[in-house]
Structures are given as C-alpha cells and as structure tokens.
Design a protein around this motif. Structure first.
Motif, PDB file in Angstrom:
ATOM      1  N   GLU A 150     -13.108  -2.820   6.997  1.00 34.22           N
ATOM      2  CA  GLU A 150     -13.773  -1.779   7.792  1.00 34.22           C
ATOM      3  C   GLU A 150     -14.002  -0.524   6.955  1.00 34.22           C
ATOM      4  OE1 GLU A 150     -12.110  -0.987  11.657  1.00 34.22           O
ATOM      5  OE2 GLU A 150     -11.725  -3.120  11.999  1.00 34.22           O
ATOM      6  N   ASP A 153     -16.983  -1.031   4.893  1.00 31.01           N
ATOM      7  CA  ASP A 153     -18.196  -0.846   5.697  1.00 31.01           C
ATOM      8  C   ASP A 153     -18.574   0.626   5.784  1.00 31.01           C
ATOM      9  OD1 ASP A 153     -18.300  -3.585   6.130  1.00 31.01           O
ATOM     10  OD2 ASP A 153     -17.392  -3.483   8.131  1.00 31.01           O
ATOM     11  N   VAL A 154     -17.572   1.477   5.963  1.00 30.87           N
ATOM     12  CA  VAL A 154     -17.817   2.925   6.024  1.00 30.87           C
ATOM     13  C   VAL A 154     -18.344   3.416   4.677  1.00 30.87           C
ATOM     14  CG1 VAL A 154     -16.716   5.186   6.278  1.00 30.87           C
ATOM     15  CG2 VAL A 154     -16.116   3.330   7.842  1.00 30.87           C
ATOM     16  N   ASP A 156     -20.010   1.649   2.497  1.00 23.93           N
ATOM     17  CA  ASP A 156     -21.392   1.170   2.386  1.00 23.93           C
ATOM     18  C   ASP A 156     -22.352   2.072   3.148  1.00 23.93           C
ATOM     19  OD1 ASP A 156     -20.669  -0.985   0.810  1.00 23.93           O
ATOM     20  OD2 ASP A 156     -20.562  -2.391   2.491  1.00 23.93           O
ATOM     21  N   GLU A 157     -21.956   2.519   4.322  1.00 24.52           N
ATOM     22  CA  GLU A 157     -22.803   3.402   5.126  1.00 24.52           C
ATOM     23  C   GLU A 157     -22.951   4.765   4.445  1.00 24.52           C
ATOM     24  OE1 GLU A 157     -25.466   4.423   7.853  1.00 24.52           O
ATOM     25  OE2 GLU A 157     -24.597   2.414   7.670  1.00 24.52           O
ATOM     26  N   THR A 158     -21.858   5.263   3.892  1.00 23.00           N
ATOM     27  CA  THR A 158     -21.873   6.561   3.211  1.00 23.00           C
ATOM     28  C   THR A 158     -22.762   6.515   1.976  1.00 23.00           C
ATOM     29  OG1 THR A 158     -19.643   6.998   4.016  1.00 23.00           O
ATOM     30  CG2 THR A 158     -20.417   8.340   2.172  1.00 23.00           C
ATOM     31  N   LYS A 160     -25.466   5.129   1.489  1.00 24.53           N
ATOM     32  CA  LYS A 160     -26.874   5.312   1.841  1.00 24.53           C
ATOM     33  C   LYS A 160     -27.291   6.785   1.821  1.00 24.53           C
ATOM     34  CE  LYS A 160     -26.852   1.277   4.870  1.00 24.53           C
ATOM     35  NZ  LYS A 160     -26.896   0.817   6.275  1.00 24.53           N
ATOM     36  N   HIS A 161     -26.323   7.680   1.991  1.00 21.49           N
ATOM     37  CA  HIS A 161     -26.624   9.104   2.071  1.00 21.49           C
ATOM     38  C   HIS A 161     -26.343   9.863   0.774  1.00 21.49           C
ATOM     39  CE1 HIS A 161     -27.154   8.423   6.348  1.00 21.49           C
ATOM     40  NE2 HIS A 161     -25.991   7.810   6.343  1.00 21.49           N
TER      41      HIS A 161
END
Length: 168
Positions: A150, A153-154, A156-158, A160-161
C-alpha cells in the motif's frame, strides 16, 4: 529460493583499487556465511579480508593511519547528519528539521544549511534527486514485502506529481 548470481547495488561506492567483481565477492561472502552456520557479520568479513589472498582484501584500507582518518571522517559525517535545527516564525509553531543536507557535487560533495540549499534551484535539484535515488533504493530493497504494497501504491501516486527533473 536459490541465489542465481550477484551484483553490486546501484550507487555502491568502494575505495580506489577495489577489485569490483560482484560475482566473486558475493560467492565468497556466501561461503563465509555458510561456514558461520548461516550468519554473516561485519567481523567475519573483516577477519577474512585481512588475508591478502581474499577477494575482499582490496575493499579495505589497510594503512592504519589512513583508515583512522577515514573512520573519523565517517564520524564527522554522522555528527553533521545528527544536528537538528529548530526553526521559528512568529506566526507558526517551531519546526524541527535536519540542519544540514548533503550536496553531492562530484568530487566536491559537501553539506549546506537545509533552508539555504533548498532555496537555490541547483542545490534543491541535487537534494531532491538524491532523495529520489534513496527512495528507489529503499523500494527495491523491500519490494517483496507485501506489508509495504500500500505504501508503494502511495509512492506511485506521488511520483505522478513530481517534476521529471527530480526523477533522474
């Protein structure tokens, strides 16, 4: 699981003259580990490396005065990293942060006050790039632990920014 081969970790740094044959070093360490009933300690490695014929020998500084100086430099680095500054502003509560950050500028790497380093584009980029490499190394080291999936996953999302220049 069986070990299929050995490599050195990305970014690993060794002293000049070290014979950088990861396969030979890994196989030798694995032999040491097996000789020690499955456990490998730094003392085991150092003890073996004292032998001039050991494939580990070239990874160590054997001149005692030079080794002592290198040890003291490592202690100095640790001391620099241990200092925390308490930053205050009238309108906000105090904030604790590392006082100094490492700036890896080639052969002239050094430390700068964190706020100053992060306020300058060039040094900010260097600090963020190093943080990125450390995050990637940590992620690689623990990628097989499902307990961190998990968190990955966070991350990976970060990602993107983040600016692309940070991820180099």
């Amino acid at each position: 699981m069986k070990i299929a081969g050995f490599e050195f970790a990305e970014g690993a740094r060794f002293q000049k003259g070290a014979i950088q044959n990861a396969t030979l070093v890994g196989q030798h360490m694995e032999l040491l580990r097996q000789q020690q009933k499955g456990e490998l300690t730094p003392e085991d490695v150092l003890s073996d490396a004292r032998n001039h014929n050991s494939p580990l020998h070239s990874f160590f500084e054997w001149d005692d005065s030079a080794a002592a100086h290198q040890h003291r430099l490592n202690q100095a680095r640790g001391l620099i990293r241990a200092v925390v500054a308490v930053y205050v502003r009238e309108d906000q509560p105090a904030v604790r942060a590392r006082a100094y950050v490492h700036i890896p500028e080639g052969e002239t790497s050094h430390y700068r006050e964190s706020g100053h380093a992060m306020s300058m584009a060039k040094t900010r980029k260097l600090v963020l790039q190093r943080a990125w490499r450390e995050l990637q190394a940590w992620r690689e080291r623990y990628r097989d632990l499902k307990e961190f999936s998990e968190l990955f996953d966070v991350v990976d999302e970060t990602i993107k920014h983040l600016p692309k220049s940070t991820r180099q």
